[in-house]
Design an enzyme around this catalytic site. Sequence first.
Site, mmCIF file in Angstrom:
data_model
loop_
_atom_site.group_PDB
_atom_site.id
_atom_site.type_symbol
_atom_site.label_atom_id
_atom_site.label_comp_id
_atom_site.label_asym_id
_atom_site.label_seq_id
_atom_site.Cartn_x
_atom_site.Cartn_y
_atom_site.Cartn_z
ATOM 1 N N HIS A 77 0.939 -1.149 0.023
ATOM 2 C CA HIS A 77 -0.069 -0.009 0.023
ATOM 3 C C HIS A 77 0.906 1.422 0.070
ATOM 4 O O HIS A 77 0.658 2.185 1.087
ATOM 5 C CB HIS A 77 -1.014 0.052 1.215
ATOM 6 C CG HIS A 77 -1.977 -1.047 1.078
ATOM 7 N ND1 HIS A 77 -2.626 -1.434 2.095
ATOM 8 C CD2 HIS A 77 -2.584 -1.556 0.337
ATOM 9 C CE1 HIS A 77 -3.706 -2.179 1.972
ATOM 10 N NE2 HIS A 77 -3.537 -2.058 0.826
ATOM 11 N N TYR A 81 -1.400 -8.523 9.829
ATOM 12 C CA TYR A 81 -2.332 -8.354 8.675
ATOM 13 C C TYR A 81 -3.720 -8.074 9.328
ATOM 14 O O TYR A 81 -4.413 -7.279 8.615
ATOM 15 C CB TYR A 81 -2.197 -9.554 7.831
ATOM 16 C CG TYR A 81 -2.836 -9.404 6.502
ATOM 17 C CD1 TYR A 81 -1.979 -9.309 5.392
ATOM 18 C CD2 TYR A 81 -4.153 -9.643 6.318
ATOM 19 C CE1 TYR A 81 -2.682 -9.116 4.208
ATOM 20 C CE2 TYR A 81 -4.879 -9.291 5.089
ATOM 21 C CZ TYR A 81 -4.100 -9.297 3.902
ATOM 22 O OH TYR A 81 -4.361 -8.993 2.597
ATOM 23 N N GLU A 126 -8.188 -5.431 -5.961
ATOM 24 C CA GLU A 126 -7.228 -4.510 -5.810
ATOM 25 C C GLU A 126 -5.846 -4.843 -6.621
ATOM 26 O O GLU A 126 -5.886 -6.062 -7.057
ATOM 27 C CB GLU A 126 -6.590 -4.765 -4.382
ATOM 28 C CG GLU A 126 -5.803 -3.554 -3.728
ATOM 29 C CD GLU A 126 -5.764 -3.334 -2.090
ATOM 30 O OE1 GLU A 126 -6.450 -4.080 -1.617
ATOM 31 O OE2 GLU A 126 -5.130 -2.428 -1.703
ATOM 32 N N HIS A 150 -2.447 -14.417 -0.031
ATOM 33 C CA HIS A 150 -1.098 -13.845 0.499
ATOM 34 C C HIS A 150 -0.770 -14.910 1.240
ATOM 35 O O HIS A 150 -1.444 -15.276 2.300
ATOM 36 C CB HIS A 150 -1.275 -12.614 1.255
ATOM 37 C CG HIS A 150 -1.634 -11.338 0.244
ATOM 38 N ND1 HIS A 150 -0.815 -10.976 -0.721
ATOM 39 C CD2 HIS A 150 -2.756 -10.499 0.334
ATOM 40 C CE1 HIS A 150 -1.469 -9.859 -1.304
ATOM 41 N NE2 HIS A 150 -2.563 -9.709 -0.579
ATOM 42 N N HIS A 193 -11.691 -7.062 2.240
ATOM 43 C CA HIS A 193 -11.639 -5.844 2.950
ATOM 44 C C HIS A 193 -12.230 -4.363 1.987
ATOM 45 O O HIS A 193 -11.973 -3.460 2.234
ATOM 46 C CB HIS A 193 -10.155 -5.267 3.550
ATOM 47 C CG HIS A 193 -9.291 -5.150 2.416
ATOM 48 N ND1 HIS A 193 -8.500 -4.008 2.570
ATOM 49 C CD2 HIS A 193 -8.862 -5.898 1.642
ATOM 50 C CE1 HIS A 193 -7.726 -4.198 1.741
ATOM 51 N NE2 HIS A 193 -7.791 -5.224 1.011
ATOM 52 N N ASP A 239 -2.883 -5.699 -6.424
ATOM 53 C CA ASP A 239 -2.013 -6.780 -6.190
ATOM 54 C C ASP A 239 -2.659 -8.173 -6.545
ATOM 55 O O ASP A 239 -2.056 -9.170 -6.842
ATOM 56 C CB ASP A 239 -1.493 -7.007 -4.540
ATOM 57 C CG ASP A 239 -2.682 -6.994 -3.544
ATOM 58 O OD1 ASP A 239 -3.875 -6.174 -4.096
ATOM 59 O OD2 ASP A 239 -2.721 -7.495 -2.751
HETATM 60 FE FE1 FEO Z 1 -6.820 -6.068 -0.770
HETATM 61 FE FE2 FEO Z 1 -4.220 -8.512 -1.264
HETATM 62 O O1 FEO Z 1 -5.496 -6.913 -1.692
#
Ligand code: FEO
Length: 400
Positions: A23, A196, A82, A229, A146, A84
Site C-alpha cells: 500500500h 495483517y 485490488e 497472500h 476488505h 496486487d
Molecule cells: Fe486487498 Fe491483497 O489486496
Amino acid sequence: MSKRITEKVTWVGKIDWELKSFHGHELSTYKGSSYNAYLVRGNNKTALIDTVWQPFDKEFVTNLKKEIDLHSIDYIIMNHNEIDHSGSLPELMREIPDTPIYCTAKGEGIIRGHYHKDWNFVNVKTGDNLDLGGVMLTFIEASMLHWPDTMFTYMNGGDGEHILFSNDGFGQHYASESLFDDCVDKHEVYHEAMKYYANILNLYSFQVTKKIKEILAMNLPLDMIAPSHGIIWRSNLTEIVETYLKWADAYQEKQVTIFYDTMWNSTRKLAETIAKGIRKERPDVVVKLYNSSMDDKNHIATEVFRAEAVLVGSPTINYGFLYSIGGMLEMIKGLRFKNKKAAAFGSYGWSGGAVKQITEGLKGCGFEIVNDGFETMWVPDESTLAKAEEYGMQFAKSLK
Ligand code: FEO
C-alpha cells in the site's frame, strides 16, 4: 514457477521475497509476501482464480504458459480486484481477450475503473455455482473483507479437494517457498497473520464475524483455506478460524502498550518509570515500550491491537505533540480497535498542552480514558520520577 497443491489445484502465483512495504509505504512487510493465484482443473473446464501484482505480470503470464495453454483457461475468477491481485489482468487478457471474468458487480466496476477495458464480465452472487466437471465452484460474497468487491470461492472437488479461496481473508504478508502452514515457522506465520488482521481487516471485524459464522453454518467440508497472500492453511483450520473469531471480538491480551516520542529524553524517562509502576502493581501484565519515531508504525499498531490498555507520551512542541504521535493516533483512529483503556503523559517547558491533546486524540480512537494524564515541567527529578511510578501503579489499578 507453478506448484501442484492438490490433484486438481495448481498454485501459479508469485513469491515476493523482496517486498518491504505495501500500500505504498503504509504497511511494512518485512517478511516479504506472495500473490497467490490458483489454477483449478475440472474434468471439462479449467478456471484461474486471481492473478498477481502488476510488476510481475510478464513473469506471471510466461509461467502460466508453461503450466497450461492459455486458451485452455475457460474462466477467470477475480475474488478481489485490488492491484496486487488484478494487476496482471491486462497482460493476460492481451492473450485471451474473450475469456469470461467472473466477479461481483462491484468487482466489475473496480476492474473497469482500473483498466478501462470492456472485457467479458460475468457478475456472480452468493450461492452461484460454476461446474468444471467433477469440481463445483461456489461463490460467496464477502463485501468489505476488505473491499466492497471481495468474494470467496469455495471449491468442492471431492476427497481432499474442499478448499476455500479466501483472498485477503486469512492472509499474511509472508514469503515462503513451502506454501503450507505445517511447513513453516508457526509463530512467524501467526505473528504476520495478526499484523495483517490488525492493520488491514480489524476495521471490518463485524463483517469478519458475520461471514465466518455464515460459512460455518453452511457445514461445508473443508480441507484447506487458501488465501491470496502467504501460506495455505491445511494443518489445523479450526485454530486459525477460532483465532480470527477472537481477533474480531474486541481482542485484548494482558498487555499494556506504551508508545511515546521524545526530544531530550524526559518523556522517555517518564515512559520507562510509568512502565515500572505498572509492573509493580500488575506483575501479570506484559508492558511494552516503543518510540514511535524509531519503531515500525504497523508493529506498534499491532501491539496496540493486542493490548488491554495504551499509554501515549509526548513532550509539548509548538503547543502540540510530536509528529510521530500524530501519525500513530491517526492510524489507530482509522483501525477502530475496541475494548482499550488509555491515558497520556509527557513533559513540557513552558506552555504544556501535548497531554491534553493526546487525551483528546485517544478519545477520538474510541478508547476509555482512565485519567487526565501525567505531565511534568522540564526534566524529571527523583521526586517526579517517584510520582510517575505511582502514576503507573494507579494506571494499572484502573485496569482491574
Ligand atoms: Fe486487498 Fe491483497 O489486496
